[in-house]
Design an enzyme around this catalytic site. Structure first.
Site, PDB file in Angstrom:
ATOM      1  N   LYS A 121       0.850  -1.188   0.000  1.00  0.00           N
ATOM      2  CA  LYS A 121       0.000   0.000   0.000  1.00  0.00           C
ATOM      3  C   LYS A 121       0.885   1.237   0.000  1.00  0.00           C
ATOM      4  O   LYS A 121       1.971   1.239   0.583  1.00  0.00           O
ATOM      5  CB  LYS A 121      -0.914   0.040   1.240  1.00  0.00           C
ATOM      6  CG  LYS A 121      -1.728   1.330   1.338  1.00  0.00           C
ATOM      7  CD  LYS A 121      -2.568   1.424   2.602  1.00  0.00           C
ATOM      8  CE  LYS A 121      -3.294   2.772   2.654  1.00  0.00           C
ATOM      9  NZ  LYS A 121      -4.153   2.912   3.846  1.00  0.00           N
ATOM     10  N   GLU A 143      -9.551  12.013  12.160  1.00  0.00           N
ATOM     11  CA  GLU A 143      -8.871  10.795  12.600  1.00  0.00           C
ATOM     12  C   GLU A 143      -7.947  11.008  13.794  1.00  0.00           C
ATOM     13  O   GLU A 143      -7.000  11.795  13.746  1.00  0.00           O
ATOM     14  CB  GLU A 143      -8.061  10.188  11.441  1.00  0.00           C
ATOM     15  CG  GLU A 143      -7.410   8.876  11.791  1.00  0.00           C
ATOM     16  CD  GLU A 143      -6.783   8.185  10.597  1.00  0.00           C
ATOM     17  OE1 GLU A 143      -6.161   7.138  10.786  1.00  0.00           O
ATOM     18  OE2 GLU A 143      -6.932   8.707   9.466  1.00  0.00           O
TER      19      GLU A 143
END
Length: 386
Positions: free
Chosen positions: A136, A186
């Site tokens: 990723k 977040e």
């Protein structure tokens, strides 16, 4: 975990703070900042010593439990922006009334990289995944704007608070009139008296305009194999870092949905208890940062890929912003949904997590959706990000 000792109650008419940070725990307003600590996180021993000295000096000056507040850069080799303020006010979180929407105009707009270059980087990442080493990578872009009217930091922040009342809001001076402002969804890490909590987000989708459409988007995201894979990479890495420091750690077996005004996210609330006398929130946050949600996996390979592909320095974007006290408590959020304001000139940032199965055009569109948070707060239309 939802209770902190309030050192100083904010007056009814609080003076404009030099730094503001808000969360579900309340607001922190910092004044009398003094000189910043710029040492990068990669020089941890030196940085830790400087922080300890600054906190000790604040205690000697009469603060019972002084705070460190500010931000760390995305790249551990780049400068931090940290302060031990001379005065701190804490209060419950204030309800922000919507600020009048003063229209502004973008005289010029430039995306770095442009759409074609960004999508080419996504394709390069897909090739790297096929080779097996990289799993990723988070690729981002910077939107630079010249505005017809100077951006007012207080108005922009007020609009962000009204748009995203449950976000982590931050306003941080960078020097020379520049200011970092944002509304992050977040949390990287919170520690309160040995209790540890984090709520990573990875995997997202643009919300639908109608209730039925919005529900369908959420259901599709929750069922997405690609997004579940992206999310699992983040959770596994957080488990690896936190587990050795915790006597208990509770991680739900699958993510749940979390929303902002523009996006659905996959999120996993993780809670635990540290071993007695274990690491502070600051040391743990710096061990976690950057998670695969902000950089990629494996971290070192992803960071190197980003350095090769992105034609700009992220600096504090996708770093972490927050605070810690002299007792090791505190909270740190990730620096996203943000921008740097400098009068008529503004820089905005957004990224997208790329994994096997990502579509270059869709990832470009996702960055545009994420830029919409700051564009709306600036009084601009979201079409300038396209």
């Amino acid at each position: 975990m939802d209770t902190l000792v309030m050192e100083t109650r904010a007056p009814v008419q609080a003076a404009r703070p030099d730094i503001l940070f808000t969360s579900s725990l309340g607001e922190i307003r910092a004044h009398d900042l003094g000189q910043p600590i710029r040492t990068p996180a990669c020089e941890w021993s030196r940085l830790e010593r400087q922080i300890a000295q600054a906190l000790a000096a604040a205690q000697a000056a009469g603060q019972a439990n002084p705070l460190l507040i500010g931000a760390f850069a995305f790249d551990p080799g780049e400068a931090s922006c940290l302060y031990v303020p001379g005065r701190v006010e804490r209060s419950s979180r204030r309800v922000s009334a919507p600020s009048p929407q003063v229209s502004n105009q973008a005289i010029s707009v430039r995306s770095i990289p442009a759409a074609a270059e960004f999508q080419a980087s996504v394709s390069s990442a897909l090739d790297a995944f096929a080779q097996g080493a990289l799993a990723k990578v988070v690729l981002s872009r910077k939107l630079t704007l010249q505005l017809s009217q100077p951006a007012d930091p207080e108005q922009v922040l007020a609009r962000l608070m009204a748009q995203n009342p449950n976000a982590f809001h931050f306003s941080l001076p960078l020097g020379q009139g520049r200011r970092l402002i944002g509304a992050s969804p977040e949390l990287l890490l919170r520690v309160s008296e040995g209790a540890v909590f984090t709520h990573p987000l990875a995997g997202s989708a643009k919300r639908g305009g109608e209730p039925e459409q919005d529900e369908a988007v959420a259901s599709k995201l929750l069922a997405s194999h690609k997004d579940q894979h992206e999310h699992r990479l983040v959770i596994d890495e957080i488990r690896r870092v936190l587990a050795p420091h915790c006597r208990e750690l509770t991680i739900p077996p699958s993510p749940s949905l979390m929303s902002t005004d523009t996006l659905w996210h996959l999120g996993t609330p993780i809670a635990g208890q540290l071993h007695g006398g274990e690491a502070s929130v600051l040391s743990l946050a710096c061990q976690l940062h950057p998670t695969p949600a902000l950089c990629g996996y494996p971290t070192d390979l992803a960071r190197q890929f980003i350095r090769e592909q992105e034609p700009f320095r992220r600096a504090l974007f996708s770093g972490i912003v927050g605070w810690c006290d002299s007792q090791g408590n505190g909270e740190w959020a990730v620096v996203i949904r943000c921008g740097v304001l400098d009068g008529h000139h503004v820089e905005l940032f957004a990224g997208a997590g790329i994994v096997a199965g990502s579509d270059p055009a869709m990832e470009w569109a996702e960055t545009g959706t994420k830029l919409g948070t700051m564009l709306k707060a600036l009084g601009l239309g979201t079409e300038v990000a396209l």
